[in-house]
Design a protein around this motif. Structure first.
Motif: not given
Length: 230
Positions: A48-56, A66-71, A217-221
């Motif tokens: 999960l963390l690796s997937a997030l990094v790829e999208r940062w 794909p649904c937009g930007e967030c942080t 991680q908790s934010w993403a979940l």
């Protein structure tokens, strides 16, 4: 991206497996770390963390999906970690003329380090400070133990570096006067470090990541159902 070239980000959380001594809780509440002291760290999901990094995207400090930007926002930090976000900035002292004297002043002892000019405290040493409190501990000893506990939280959970085996001494002077610790915007510092680490690991040669990965991680979940793709 081909499976054999997929980069897996690594990171560690040096959390505490049990709640602090009840005698330390009033001090932790006083300084604004009462909620942070109760954080239950869980196993990190590196996929999960690796997937997030790829999208940062460092240019916008946002994740592109794909649904937009967030942080991750300051509001997320305040809600999940309970840290102040709208107070004085956390400033740091990067070098010390006498680190041992600083430790003796605020922790009542200094680690037996072969280096005379050490810059960090090991987590094992800090745990010994607050994990072996005598039944007759004085107020001064409890205050030193509270500082050691806070240092462990800062370096182990909230703002760890990529190595995650020590916490830098630069935070210790900010804990000298426990009544003023809550006047700092610790939540802002946590978010700034997380942003910095996310930007750093966009370099494809970097695989070790610091920052508050528990928060990320908790934010993403929370943002997406566990079974959905990021």
């Amino acid at each position: 991206m081909a499976e054999d070239s997929y980069r897996v980000i690594r990171g560690r959380v040096n959390g505490l497996k049990k709640a602090p001594d009840a005698r330390l809780r009033p001090y932790l509440e006083q300084v604004g770390f009462g909620s942070a002291a109760l954080i239950q760290t869980s196993d990190l999901r590196y996929d999960l963390l690796s997937a997030l990094v790829e999208r940062w995207r460092p240019e916008t400090y946002t994740f592109h999906f794909p649904c937009g930007e967030c942080t991750v926002t300051l509001e997320d930090v305040a809600m999940q970690l309970g840290l102040p976000i709208d107070r004085s900035p956390v400033t740091r002292v990067s070098s010390f003329t006498d680190p041992a004297a600083l430790c003796y002043q605020l922790l009542q002892e200094s680690p037996e380090d072969k280096e005379s000019n050490f810059s960090g405290l090991k987590f094992t040493w800090l745990k010994a400070k607050f994990g072996q409190l005598s039944a007759t501990a004085t107020k001064g000893e409890l205050m030193c133990a509270a500082r050691a506990y806070i240092m462990h939280i800062i370096g182990g959970v909230l703002m760890p570096d990529a190595n995650n085996n020590k916490v830098h001494l630069m935070y210790l002077p900010l804990l000298a006067n426990l009544s003023s610790v809550s006047s700092y915007s610790w939540g802002s510092a946590v978010l700034a470090v997380l942003y910095r680490e996310l930007c750093r690991v966009t370099n494809p040669d970097v695989v070790d990541m610091g920052g508050c990965l528990t928060l990320l991680q908790s934010w993403a979940l929370y943002q997406w159902p566990q079974n959905s793709a990021v």
